[in-house]
Structure formats: structure tokens, C-alpha cells
Scaffold this active site. Structure first.
Site, PDB file in Angstrom:
ATOM      1  CD  GLU A 111      -2.747  13.634  17.237  1.00 60.86           C
ATOM      2  OE1 GLU A 111      -2.487  14.772  16.783  1.00 60.86           O
ATOM      3  OE2 GLU A 111      -1.891  12.734  17.328  1.00 60.86           O
ATOM      4  CB  SER A 417      -0.870  -6.079 -40.901  1.00 61.91           C
ATOM      5  OG  SER A 417       0.317  -6.686 -41.360  1.00 61.91           O
TER       6      SER A 417
END
Length: 820
Positions: A111, A417
């Protein structure tokens, strides 16, 4: 000599004359001066341009860049380590001495070979790239090549964007030069190796080492170091785990060899090391050992929702973008103190995992799907509803892959419910339409009711019968669907939805009818998820123990930045008033009946009062229980990820689990009750008419029909019972050949005396604000504007038959076992 030749010679002599030569010299002089001035002007313009770009560069925060080496950490409610933050972008920070020299050298070699020589930018490399870019411009390719050093790449990853432009490049170069003045080469390289993208969601060499080799980065060999060094240039192209590269590995193998060659060329490895590595690659390739559990946290169910909530709160408070907050959470070294009770979290997980809790549903609770996950699933949440702090949140049963969907927090489902206290009876009492003793007729809908509710066919009860006149208390205890529909119709759909939304329920565009508000039947369209989950239900049910106030549920107590500054603090609860204190207490008292004597008895534990409500969705595909004690609120869900019918009832399965996990949460806690507010009284009503009773109501052959229950002061019925009359009672006695009326009652059969309230059952007579203004803001009080059914009497007595028992109606004080 001809005339033409003489003219040519004259012109030539004139051209070569000193005068003409002076003109040429002058022209060239001014030409070069012009070019020079133009060049100076261009350089000046470019200089100012570059200077303006440099001035617009973000301020270099060296500490922020170094904080990329500090992982964000979560702690439990005792301040003990819980988890490292693992976002979708996976990154594990390692120190310099944990990174092998071969790995550092691999990156430098491929790099930035002059990394240890330059001051942040590589002039030689830049010159070559400029020439290449000019050539590209002239050829029309418009390709901008980079000359980024490792320092520049770190700046790009930490400070700038990935935009490809000259402006970004200039900023990058300037900031790289500045960074080199503050950090050593080793500090720069270490930070770079912890942040570099390594393909997929992996950032940094440690995450990559785990993903590809299931190794700690310190254990990587030379070939593995070379592979990772070459990966970063094109992570997708060189990904050895991709299917295309598995078929043809030459691309990433050749790239690895190139890295090894460069390392050898620069003297980082010996010829022997180089040759051995090349021979190994040629013979055996690169041996990968992928780690499929890389992104899993220790407390997966609690940690991921906490990260989600912290991100959202940071964006709301500081106006961060999604990208900014993602980077801050992943790389910012935050300390997140959660509200999780570690022991409770672990024990709730054990209860949900226990197959013995599901025998009523299936003989094989631990049957697994193709992903090795239990088919039958469950979730649970426990909240301290006073502070809003979540103490336990479990999103599923059994071992599951990382990033599995969290059924307690992210999933939305119908709640059945369980909605009735939240969007039916709570709002009805809060709006002054009745109290716990108000009566509603559990009977088929009239044509008018069918029209106003939108039902085409008669809705049914789970118990497939009609129970006749029911008090609100009894209706919610046995979970009468018909009663809920009628009460919800009086409340109004818009009112119910307004209450539900404040309580945290989500209503999609197709879930805005009475079947949703009364029965909890949400459409749950995949494109518009709606409904609730155990997280929202546990939070919602807490209002009934907290004076009608909903404290927004929080999974964390505080968040600190890397320097110890407080970013977020939940010590002051976020509160929303939903119901009046009187309403919330009455509903709480009603909900205790289902646990004390209804279908949810197993939810009871020890001597701590428990109130709650079961829920079942259409086709028995989801079972729920939500409830509370004076200390905590909680909710349970049981079902299949691919919904299927279950063969039992909600109360049989969910309430025992609720009792077990809440028993764990209350270990060591003393008995106490929810405090009764002022402004409510127990008022006598006739349980058949719902009106003020007379002495005739005590002479019913079935026994006295006088009933005492809670009403908000000022909301009790003020009309006398018109159901029990002399003729009515006499006809009852005649038809039933009843001899049970005693002599005292015979003497009174012509009287209609008022039944006085029981003074011992009255609380402080201060009248609360029972005006429908207690409803959510800007909501109409009633959608249907029906005149009957308001106040204590929810059924018109004239519509009742005299001999109810012949119509399949049983009395409210009979023992009823209800599936819901």
C-alpha cells in the site's frame, strides 16, 4: 536578372535587416513575458483555489481519530461489562503489540512502500499519478487515479468521504501532513489497521482475521498476513469466501503472491520465507476457516435493541445523520450503561427455553427448522414502569444466529384481546361512559349495531355463546368479544386509536376499524407492519399501576463519550399522561379478577398482587399475556414464526410463564399494593340494568341483583332500575315457581326503595375531572353519538327478554371458564 528575381532579393534583404530582426525579438520577448504572466496568474489562481480548499477542510481532531481505537462498550445495571458494540459494520480493536510484524509489513509493502520515509504524502508517487491523470484527461478517459499513502487513507476513513474528486484529494493531503505532526508512524499504522475496510461488513484486520480464519489477529501466519494485506485494494474481487472465487481462486492467490513478492523485494522477508510461502500456496492454496458467529453479542436480545435506541436518541438530540451516528457508535469509544438485570435476563431466557412450558401446545416443543432454530418461539419483556427501565428483554427461544429478528422488540403482531383494557374499557371509563359496574349486553349485534360497527356477519365470542348482561368487570374477565365491540362502538374508533397510539400500538392503513380497536385484529401487512409486541405491551400495561402515566421504556440509563462526558441520560423519565389516576386504578382492579378467579390463575405468584389480560389472535396463531404488579409490568408472546394454529388456550400456556418470570423479578420484594387514588367510590348498581338499584332488585328469584363496584365520582348512573318492576318480579316467581323470596321481601314487594351506597366502600368524595377532555388531544368524544349505552347502563333494558335463561344467557355471577 529578371524583374521577379530582383523583387524577391529586395524582400529578403528587407526581412533580414536589423529593423525587422528587432521586431521579432520584441515579439518573442513579449510572448514569453505573457506566457510567464499567464503562468504566474494560473499558479496564483490555483494557489488561491488550493488555499480555499484547505481552509474549508474539517478541523483535524487527533483525539477523535485516536478514539477509533476505542471500542464502544455496554454495561449491565450494576456497571459490569456486558458487550462490545458490534454493529453491522464489524470492527474489533487491537493494540499495536497484538498485530504481527508480518501483517504490518504486508500492508506497508503493497500500500505505501515509503511509509516510514514520507511526512504524510509521497511526492514521487504523486508526480507519477499526476502524469497519468493528465494523460487520462487528454485521452478523454476522465479517470482520477489516487496516490494515497496510509496516512491519507486513514484521513479518508476517519474524517472525509469516499468521494473521488480533486477537492477531496487536496483536503486529504493537507490533513495527512497535519496528522503526521501529531502521531507517530506506529500510532498511524495501528489506527489504520483497525479501521481499514476489509470487505462485507468487516472493518479492521482483527474482524477480517476472525471472518476468514477464525483466528485472533496475533495468531496469523505469513500467508494469511499477505492475503489480508492484498485484500484491501479490492475486497470484493479478492474475497476468498465468495462463490465465484471458490470456483476460480487464481485472482486472490495471485494477489497474495504479489504481496509476498513485494515484501521480499523490500527485504521484509527472507528468500527462504518467500519461496516456502509461494510453494505452500501453489500446493495447498490458502486454507480459510470462516467464522459464522462473528457478529453475535453476549446478550444478543438486549444489546441490539439498546444500540438501536441509543442511535435514535443521539440523532434526535444532536441532529446526527445516520452515517454520523453509525460511526460514533461503532468507533467512538462510547460507554453505554444499560438497564439490564443480568441474572433476570439469563433466568427469563431459561424459562422461555424450557420445553416443559409448551406441552399443551405440542408434543415436540424443540422441533427445529432448516436454520436449526426452534419452530415454536416465545418472547418476553419486563419493565420497571415507574422509571421506564427495561430489566429483561428476550426475543426468542434457544440458540439463534447473530442478527436474528428480535420478536420482543422489532416484530409487530396482532395482540388479540390484550387490547381490551387499553383501547376499550380504559377509554370508556376515562371518557365517563361507565365504571367497573356498568353493564353491557353480551348478545348478538342489532342491525343498527352491525351497521355502525361495519360488520357484515355476526361476530362471535370465543366461547360460542352469549352471556347476557355483563358488568365491565365480568366482560373483561371472560373476554367477551360482543361486549367489547359494543363498548368500543360507544368509545369511537378514532378515540380508541388515539389512546392506542399513545400507548405505543401501531395502526396501519388497513387496521383502523372496530375489529382492531375492540379485538386486537391487526392486518399486519408486510408493507405496513402494525400491532404490538411484548416491549410495547409491557410498557402500555404499566400505566395501570402508575396513575395513568406511561413512562417511555428505555433500555439504557446513560451514555458517556470517550472522555466521560454525558451524551444521554434517562434518569428523568419521559412521561405521557394517558388515563386519569382514577381510570387506571379501576382498570387495574378489574384486571386482577382474571388472575384471582379467571383463566389466568397460574400468573399468580407469592403474595404479590397481579393484574393482567390474556390475548389470542384469530385462528389461535398467537398467545399473549400482559400484566403488572405494584413493582413491574411484563408481557409474554408465544407462537410460530410461520404462523400455525395452536391447540390450547392462551391462559393455559402464557400465564404460568408470566408467573414464573415475574416470580424471579420479585424475589426478595415485600407485599405492597397499587395506591388507591381519591375520587372513586364503590357504588351500588343493578347487575341486570346497570342503573341505580331499588329494593325490587334484591327480590329477583336468582338472588339479589345488587352489586357494588368502582366508579369515578360523578360518573355513576343516576337513573333507577327500570328492569326490576313488581310485575317483572312476580312473573319471575310465577314462571319459576319460586318460593325463595322471604317474608321480609314479600312485605316489600310493592315498594321500590333506593339502595343506599355502602359508606365503607367509598373513597374520598372529591370529584375528579371526568370530562371527556381526559381523552387524547384533538380527538372527538364519540364517533357514533349513540344516546343509549352511556353512563352506567350500556344496554337498553327494554330489549331484554324477561326469561333470559331460555335464551342461553347465564348470570354474571356464575363461574365461567373462558378461553380468552
Amino acid at each position: 536578372m529578371t524583374e521577379r528575381k530582383r523583387e524577391y532579393k529586395d524582400r529578403k534583404q528587407k526581412k533580414n535587416s536589423p529593423k525587422n530582426q528587432s521586431k521579432v525579438t520584441k515579439f518573442l520577448k513579449w510572448f514569453f513575458i505573457g506566457v510567464l504572466l499567464l503562468g504566474i496568474t494560473a499558479i496564483t489562481i490555483v494557489g488561491f483555489y488550493v488555499l480555499s480548499i484547505i481552509r474549508s477542510s474539517p478541523e483535524l481532531d487527533v483525539q477523535a481519530i485516536q478514539s477509533l481505537n476505542q471500542p464502544s462498550i455496554l454495561y449491565d445495571d450494576q456497571g459490569n461489562f456486558m458487550d462490545n458494540v458490534i454493529t453491522r459494520e464489524q470492527r474489533y480493536v487491537v493494540k499495536s503489540d497484538e498485530i504481527p510484524d508480518n501483517l504490518k509489513k504486508a500492508f506497508v509493502a503493497i500500500e505505501d512502500e515509503r511509509f516510514y520515509e514520507h511526512k504524510g504524502i509521497d511526492i514521487k508517487r504523486i508526480a507519477g499519478v499526476i502524469a497519468s491523470n493528465i494523460k487520462g484527461k487528454l485521452s478523454g478517459s476522465n479517470t482520477v487515479q489516487g496516490a494515497s499513502t496510509i496516512t491519507q487513507q486513514l484521513i479518508k476513513n476517519a474524517v472525509l468521504t469516499n468521494e473521488v474528486s480533486y477537492e477531496r484529494k487536496i483536503k486529504e493531503m493537507y490533513l495527512a501532513l497535519e496528522l503526521e505532526k501529531h502521531l507517530s508512524k506506529d500510532e498511524i499504522l495501528t489506527t489504520y489497521l483497525n479501521t481499514i475496510p476489509m470487505g462485507g461488513y468487516q472493518y479492521g484486520v482483527s474482524a477480517a482475521a476472525q471472518r476468514f480464519f477464525s483466528k485472533n489477529v496475533s495468531d496469523l501466519n505469513l500467508i494469511e498476513c499477505a492475503y489480508l494485506g492484498g485484500l484491501t485494494q479490492a475486497p470484493t474481487s479478492y474475497d476468498g469466501l465468495s462463490e465465484i472465487n471458490k470456483e476460480n481462486p487464481s485472482r486472490y492467490l495471485n494477489r497474495t503472491k504479489s504481496v509476498l513478492f513485494k515484501m521480499h523485494e523490500l527485504g521484509y522477508i527472507s528468500s527462504e520465507q518467500y519461496n516456502n510461502a509461494i510453494n505452500e500456496i501453489d500446493t495447498n492454496g490458502i486454507k480459510f476457516k470462516p467464522n459464522n458467529k462473528l457478529s453475535k453479542t453476549n446478550f444478543e436480545w438486549f444489546t441490539r435493541p439498546t444500540i438501536t435506541q441509543v442511535k435514535q436518541d443521539l440523532m434526535n438530540k444532536y441532529k446526527y445523520t445516520q452515517d454520523e451516528v453509525d460511526k460514533l457508535i461503532a468507533n467512538g469509544g462510547l460507554k453505554i450503561y444499560t438497564s439490564m438485570d443480568r441474572n433476570l435476563q439469563n433466568n427469563v431466557q431459561k424459562v422461555l427455553d424450557d420445553p416443559n412450558n409448551y406441552k399443551a401446545i405440542t408434543n415436540n416443543p424443540n422441533e427445529k427448522n432448516e436454520d436449526d432454530v426452534y419452530k415454536l418461539q416465545a418472547s418476553a419483556t419486563i419493565i420497571d414502569y415507574k422509571t421506564g427501565h427495561v430489566k429483561a428483554l428476550v426475543g426468542g427461544r434457544g440458540e439463534q444466529p447473530a442478527m436474528s429478528h428480535n420478536r420482543a422488540y422489532y416484530d409487530l403482531k396482532s395482540i388479540g384481546s390484550a387490547t381490551k383494557p387499553l383501547t376499550v374499557y380504559g377509554p370508556a371509563i376515562d371518557l365517563g361512559l361507565g365504571g367497573a359496574g356498568s353493564v353491557v349486553n353480551d348478545s348478538p349485534l342489532t342491525n343498527k349495531e352491525l351497521s355502525s360497527t361495519g360488520y357484515k356477519d355476526q361476530p362471535k365470542n370465543e366461547y360460542n355463546s352469549y352471556r347476557g348482561p355483563l358488568t365491565f368487570r365480568e366482560a373483561i374477565k371472560i373476554s367477551s368479544n360482543l361486549a367489547a365491540i359494543k363498548v368500543a362502538n360507544e368509545v369511537g374508533v378514532s378515540n380508541s386509536i388515539a389512546y392506542g397510539e399513545k400507548l405505543g400500538l401501531v395502526y396501519g392503513p388497513h387496521s383502523r376499524g372496530i375489529s382492531t380497536t375492540a379485538l386486537g385484529q391487526f392486518q399486519n401487512d408486510p408493507n405496513n407492519p402494525d400491532g404490538g409486541n411484548t416491549y410495547t405491551l409491557a410498557s402500555a400495561f404499566g400505566v395501570f399501576g402508575n396513575n395513568g402515566v406511561k413512562t417511555n421504556a428505555k433500555l439504557y440509563t446513560k451514555v458517556l463519550d470517550s472522555h466521560g462526558n454525558v451524551l444521554l441520560d434517562t434518569s428523568t423519565p419521559e412521561e405521557i399522561k394517558i388515563f386519569s389516576p382514577q381510570t387506571s386504578y379501576i382498570v387495574y382492579d378489574m384486571l386482577k379478577d382474571q388472575v384471582e378467579s379467571g383463566s389466568a390463575k397460574p400468573a399468580k405468584f407469592g403474595n404479590i398482587p397481579v393484574a393482567g389480560k390474556t390475548g389470542t389472535t384469530t385462528g389461535d396463531k398467537d398467545y399473549l399475556f400482559a400484566g403488572l404488579t405494584p413493582y413491574y409490568s411484563a408481557a409474554i408472546w408465544i407462537g410460530y414464526d410461520k404462523p400455525r394454529e395452536m391447540r390450547t388456550s392462551s391462559g393455559i400456556v402464557t400465564s404460568p410463564i408470566f408467573g414464573k418470570i415475574m416470580g424471579l423479578a420479585h424475589k426478595g420484594l415485600q407485599y405492597k399494593e397499587v395506591e388507591q387514588p381519591s375520587g372513586i367510590s364503590k357504588i351500588a348498581v343493578c347487575m341486570d340494568s346497570g342503573l341505580k338499584p331499588t329494593s325490587l332488585c334484591t327480590q329477583d328469584p336468582r338472588g339479589s341483583r345488587v352489586y357494588y363496584d368502582w366508579f369515578i365520582n360523578g360518573s355513576a348512573p343516576n337513573q333507577y332500575c327500570n328492569y326490576h318492576t313488581n310485575s317483572h318480579v312476580n312473573n319471575f316467581n310465577k314462571n319459576n315457581n319460586t318460593t325463595g323470596v322471604n317474608e321480609k321481601n314479600k312485605k316489600q314487594e310493592t315498594k321500590t326503595e333506593e339502595i343506599k351506597p355502602n359508606e365503607n366502600n367509598k373513597s374520598n368524595e372529591q370529584t375528579p375531572n371526568t370530562n371527556p377532555d381526559n381523552a387524547p388531544n384533538n380527538v372527538p368524544n364519540n364517533d357514533n353519538n349513540n344516546s343509549n349505552n352511556i353512563g352506567g347502563n350500556m344496554i337498553p333494558p327494554q330489549n331484554q327478554t324477561e326469561n333470559n335463561t331460555n335464551n342461553g344467557v347465564i348470570t354474571p355471577n356464575q363461574s365461567i371458564n373462558n378461553k380468552n
